[in-house]
Design a protein around this motif. Structure first.
Motif, PDB file in Angstrom:
ATOM      1  N   ARG A 136       0.847  -1.191   0.000  1.00 19.71           N
ATOM      2  CA  ARG A 136       0.000   0.000   0.000  1.00 19.71           C
ATOM      3  C   ARG A 136       0.885   1.244   0.000  1.00 19.71           C
ATOM      4  O   ARG A 136       1.919   1.288   0.679  1.00 19.71           O
ATOM      5  N   THR A 137       0.472   2.259  -0.746  1.00 21.32           N
ATOM      6  CA  THR A 137       1.303   3.448  -0.849  1.00 21.32           C
ATOM      7  C   THR A 137       0.449   4.650  -1.256  1.00 21.32           C
ATOM      8  O   THR A 137      -0.779   4.591  -1.246  1.00 21.32           O
TER       9      THR A 137
ATOM     10  N   VAL B 290      -3.021   8.960   8.244  1.00 16.97           N
ATOM     11  CA  VAL B 290      -1.844   9.336   9.023  1.00 16.97           C
ATOM     12  C   VAL B 290      -1.777   8.520  10.312  1.00 16.97           C
ATOM     13  O   VAL B 290      -0.704   8.024  10.701  1.00 16.97           O
ATOM     14  N   ALA B 291      -2.909   8.355  10.970  1.00 16.26           N
ATOM     15  CA  ALA B 291      -2.947   7.576  12.211  1.00 16.26           C
ATOM     16  C   ALA B 291      -2.562   6.119  11.958  1.00 16.26           C
ATOM     17  O   ALA B 291      -1.855   5.497  12.768  1.00 16.26           O
ATOM     18  N   GLU B 292      -3.011   5.560  10.839  1.00 16.37           N
ATOM     19  CA  GLU B 292      -2.666   4.181  10.504  1.00 16.37           C
ATOM     20  C   GLU B 292      -1.170   4.035  10.255  1.00 16.37           C
ATOM     21  O   GLU B 292      -0.550   3.045  10.668  1.00 16.37           O
ATOM     22  N   VAL B 293      -0.592   5.000   9.572  1.00 22.21           N
ATOM     23  CA  VAL B 293       0.852   4.954   9.311  1.00 22.21           C
ATOM     24  C   VAL B 293       1.623   5.094  10.623  1.00 22.21           C
ATOM     25  O   VAL B 293       2.630   4.402  10.848  1.00 22.21           O
TER      26      VAL B 293
ATOM     27  N   THR C  75       5.096  -0.094   8.668  1.00 20.03           N
ATOM     28  CA  THR C  75       5.293  -1.100   7.636  1.00 20.03           C
ATOM     29  C   THR C  75       4.013  -1.369   6.845  1.00 20.03           C
ATOM     30  O   THR C  75       4.024  -2.185   5.917  1.00 20.03           O
ATOM     31  N   SER C  76       2.911  -0.687   7.198  1.00 16.98           N
ATOM     32  CA  SER C  76       1.661  -0.877   6.470  1.00 16.98           C
ATOM     33  C   SER C  76       1.656  -0.145   5.136  1.00 16.98           C
ATOM     34  O   SER C  76       0.720  -0.313   4.344  1.00 16.98           O
TER      35      SER C  76
ATOM     36  N   GLN D 209       7.386  10.256   3.896  1.00 19.37           N
ATOM     37  CA  GLN D 209       6.702  11.445   3.376  1.00 19.37           C
ATOM     38  C   GLN D 209       5.571  11.882   4.297  1.00 19.37           C
ATOM     39  O   GLN D 209       5.377  13.086   4.516  1.00 19.37           O
ATOM     40  N   VAL D 210       4.832  10.931   4.847  1.00 23.23           N
ATOM     41  CA  VAL D 210       3.761  11.285   5.777  1.00 23.23           C
ATOM     42  C   VAL D 210       4.328  12.039   6.978  1.00 23.23           C
ATOM     43  O   VAL D 210       3.718  12.997   7.461  1.00 23.23           O
TER      44      VAL D 210
END
Length: 207
Positions: free
Chosen positions: A68-69, A156-159, A164-165, A173-174
């Motif tokens: 995912r990206t 953003v919260a998930e990252v 690694t997600s 970058q986030v």
């Protein structure tokens, strides 16, 4: 490094230590365990509500297959301006036309290595693309496995919860994009003079 270019071959721009253009290499040959520093871009596509189009990279990709990206990544060709390359790749990968393409992180660069030793090594300015009406993506299966529109704050919260997600460049970058403010549609636009010299005009196609 290539100096005489074949018009039928897709090339990427090689960069020197000061992120200047130093030559070209066929795209098919650039990614390996000793990947040279080269010019790329990342694009984050937002709709009118600030939702982000995320993608899953095709499983046939040489680097980070199936991961995912962000919306779109790619490489400008010889003589190609970054906004033009972004428009080309959004169409080729997703069947989407952006209404605006704005520079937001002009100086981003990174290195990352896969478990099999294949390495990314890119000077990679980051752009925000926007649409006022959410388009229906039509992914090219050679480039993209799937897409989804997501809330930016939730992404953003998930990252943050699991870096690694997403792809390694997206995670980095986030980190920088969040410093521009919580509303992606209000991020300040950077001046093109801050781009690495490899990406600044005048650009001449050596072919």
């Amino acid at each position: 490094m290539t100096s005489t270019l074949d018009p039928d071959v897709e090339y990427v721009v090689l960069c020197g230590e000061r992120h200047e253009r130093v030559g070209y290499v066929p795209k098919a040959e650039v990614h390996h365990s000793r990947t040279p520093l080269h010019l790329a871009f990342s694009c984050y596509l937002f709709d009118e509500r600030g939702h982000l189009l995320i993608t899953w990279r095709a499983r046939s990709k040489r680097t980070w297959p199936g991961v995912r990206t962000n919306s779109c990544c790619g490489h400008p060709g010889p003589g190609e301006r970054l906004p033009d390359a972004i428009a080309r790749r959004l169409t080729d990968e997703l069947g989407v036309t952006a209404e605006r393409v704005d520079l937001v992180l002009p100086e981003f660069s990174y290195e990352a290595t896969m478990s099999d030793g294949v390495r990314e090594n890119e000077v990679c300015p980051v752009y925000r693309a926007t649409v006022t009406s959410r388009p229906q993506a039509n992914p090219n299966p050679d480039e993209v496995d799937d897409t989804a529109w997501v809330d930016w704050a939730s992404f953003v919260a998930e990252v943050d919860a699991d870096r690694t997600s997403v792809s390694p460049w997206c995670a980095l970058q986030v980190d920088q994009l969040r410093t521009l403010g919580p509303d992606p549609l209000a991020w300040p636009v950077a001046d093109d003079t801050r781009l690495p010299s490899a990406a600044r005009e005048p650009l001449e196609d050596p072919r």
